[in-house]
Design an enzyme around this catalytic site. Structure first.
Site, PDB file in Angstrom:
ATOM      1  N   PHE A 106     -11.566   0.089  15.806  1.00 13.20           N
ATOM      2  CA  PHE A 106     -10.373  -0.363  16.520  1.00 13.20           C
ATOM      3  C   PHE A 106     -10.127   0.613  17.658  1.00 13.20           C
ATOM      4  O   PHE A 106      -9.792   1.777  17.436  1.00 13.20           O
ATOM      5  CB  PHE A 106      -9.137  -0.428  15.624  1.00 13.20           C
ATOM      6  CG  PHE A 106      -7.935  -0.961  16.367  1.00 13.20           C
ATOM      7  CD1 PHE A 106      -7.733  -2.327  16.480  1.00 13.20           C
ATOM      8  CD2 PHE A 106      -7.038  -0.099  16.971  1.00 13.20           C
ATOM      9  CE1 PHE A 106      -6.646  -2.822  17.191  1.00 13.20           C
ATOM     10  CE2 PHE A 106      -5.949  -0.590  17.678  1.00 13.20           C
ATOM     11  CZ  PHE A 106      -5.748  -1.945  17.785  1.00 13.20           C
ATOM     12  N   ASP A 118     -13.763   8.627  19.566  1.00 15.71           N
ATOM     13  CA  ASP A 118     -12.441   8.046  19.815  1.00 15.71           C
ATOM     14  C   ASP A 118     -11.457   8.705  18.854  1.00 15.71           C
ATOM     15  O   ASP A 118     -11.368   8.343  17.685  1.00 15.71           O
ATOM     16  CB  ASP A 118     -12.503   6.530  19.590  1.00 15.71           C
ATOM     17  CG  ASP A 118     -11.137   5.862  19.730  1.00 15.71           C
ATOM     18  OD1 ASP A 118     -10.138   6.573  19.936  1.00 15.71           O
ATOM     19  OD2 ASP A 118     -11.070   4.625  19.614  1.00 15.71           O
ATOM     20  N   LYS A 168      -1.966   8.847  22.173  1.00 17.03           N
ATOM     21  CA  LYS A 168      -0.875   8.861  21.200  1.00 17.03           C
ATOM     22  C   LYS A 168      -0.130  10.193  21.177  1.00 17.03           C
ATOM     23  O   LYS A 168       0.809  10.380  21.933  1.00 17.03           O
ATOM     24  CB  LYS A 168      -1.381   8.452  19.821  1.00 17.03           C
ATOM     25  CG  LYS A 168      -1.933   7.025  19.811  1.00 17.03           C
ATOM     26  CD  LYS A 168      -2.080   6.464  18.434  1.00 17.03           C
ATOM     27  CE  LYS A 168      -2.721   5.078  18.448  1.00 17.03           C
ATOM     28  NZ  LYS A 168      -1.922   4.050  19.110  1.00 17.03           N
TER      29      LYS A 168
END
Length: 416
Positions: free
Chosen positions: A143, A228, A257
């Site tokens: 994801f 990632d 984030k």
């Protein structure tokens, strides 16, 4: 003023918003530290941290001060000009991660798209892959965001349904299987993009040594290893970067984030010199990427992470969380997995859905979200105290007891 049911915040969202989320029925109005407060004044323990975006807790005073002071001075300019904020932010980011250069963006998906562009151009200009034939390998269960390119290489059917046609040039290999990765590499392979721990897939931790083997394979075949770490980076797993658990340094790194301190969307793609050198003026950009406000908050977040030793704290508190969860020993829990303060509790659907568990946790004053209907995420701000961990685990214990009681009633009704 009393809000009528027809004009409640939830009703307004449902009337005027797209139906692309399924939120729990709570209206949040304020956050402080590890706590959130709803429009009725009730306090909740945040055990989700907005997927790690709020790793420092809500409204951390140091970060709010950095945001406020910079907003009153200079917030946004085009990258057509230099500012006094961007350079120090990039220098600190590269120093802490061991990477040579960084390209700032906003969302994690934008940073992943940047990584894709960098890998492809590097493949053509440096590795000499024939134009248009560069291949990027990804892991099954990945994801990396919601853009059409990214959902195009997802292996989750819902993320792809109705959004094609998709960009070619991507192939998926099983996550955690280094041999499968090596077997899939061809002379046209540019990069392998991998999450050190798969978050959205259900907090899936690969076998020990997997990333080390990936590093060796990528080096052997002249393939870029791109990690990632949008969700796992910046202390979440007990190290600054989750790939450090295997002692590896990738060729490219994606962060986001937590980089925005829970206040702004801030992300970056970082890479070694020869990869980043493929970008020349006009190749790539972002109106807001690297703006003074984002750079000031990002720098303050990195400094706070170092000063408060939050990576070590995540390691220690994560060990405690796992130990306390292990004491529950409830048959509804089929697995507990994770690293640091990124933990997934697998729920047996024969007892309840993970969504039901999260709804009941909300009633107990704990907020989080399920993934894939079977996993409850427990990923609180890194500043959480042990007493608050005890509070969360205690709430989960009560929820499981309530589910037991409900199942007992069902069994009695069936017997009657």
């Amino acid at each position: 003023m009393t809000t009528s049911p027809k004009t409640s915040p939830i009703a307004l969202e449902q009337r005027y918003g797209a139906d692309n989320y399924h939120p729990l029925p709570v209206v949040l109005t304020r956050g402080e530290g590890v706590h959130l407060f709803d429009d009725q004044g009730r306090r909740y323990l945040d055990m989700m941290s907005a997927y790690s975006a709020v790793s420092f807790g809500h409204s951390h005073p140091v970060l709010v001060q950095a945001l406020t002071e910079q907003a009153q001075t200079l917030a946004v300019t085009s990258r057509a000009f230099h500012t006094d904020r961007l350079g120090p932010f990039l220098e600190t980011l590269c120093r802490m991660t061991g990477m040579a250069r960084a390209l700032p963006m906003n969302s994690g998906a934008e940073a992943v798209e940047t990584a894709i562009k960098a890998a492809r151009k590097w493949a053509y200009k440096v590795k000499r892959v024939p134009e248009g034939l560069a291949q990027i390998l990804v892991a099954e269960g990945n994801f990396a965001g919601r853009t059409t390119t990214i959902v195009g290489f997802s292996t989750e059917a819902q993320y792809r349904d109705g959004f094609g046609p998709f960009a070619p040039g991507f192939s998926a290999v099983p996550f955690g299987d280094a041999r499968a990765l090596e077997a899939a590499i061809t002379p046209h392979t540019a990069a392998f993009i991998v999450e050190p721990i798969q978050g959205e897939a259900g907090i899936i931790v690969p076998p020990a040594g997997y990333l080390k083997a990936v590093r060796e394979i990528c080096t052997k075949h002249n393939v870029l290893m791109i990690c990632d770490e949008v969700q796992t980076g910046l202390g979440r797993t007990g190290r600054l970067l989750a790939c450090e658990h295997d002692g590896v340094l990738p060729d490219g790194l994606v962060l986001g984030k937590a980089l925005g301190g829970g206040l702004l969307p801030v992300s970056a793609f970082l890479a070694r010199d020869d990869v980043m050198a493929q970008f020349t003026p006009g190749d790539h950009g972002s109106t807001f990427g690297g703006n003074p406000l984002a750079a000031a908050v990002g720098l303050a977040a990195l400094q706070l992470l170092e000063r408060e030793q939050l990576s070590r704290r995540a390691h220690e508190q994560g060990d405690y969380l796992m130990a306390q969860l292990g004491k529950l020993q409830h048959p509804a829990i089929t697995d507990i997995r994770g690293r640091g303060l990124l933990v997934g509790v697998q729920i047996d659907p024969a007892f309840a859905s993970a969504r039901e568990v999260c709804e009941r946790l909300m009633d107990e004053g704990v907020l989080t979200k399920d993934t894939h209907h079977t996993v409850v995420r427990l990923a609180p701000p890194l500043v959480i105290e042990r007493a608050q961990i005890d509070e969360a685990v205690g709430a989960l214990r009560r929820v499981l007891q309530a589910i037991d009681a409900k199942a007992g009633v069902r069994r009695e009704a069936a017997a009657a």
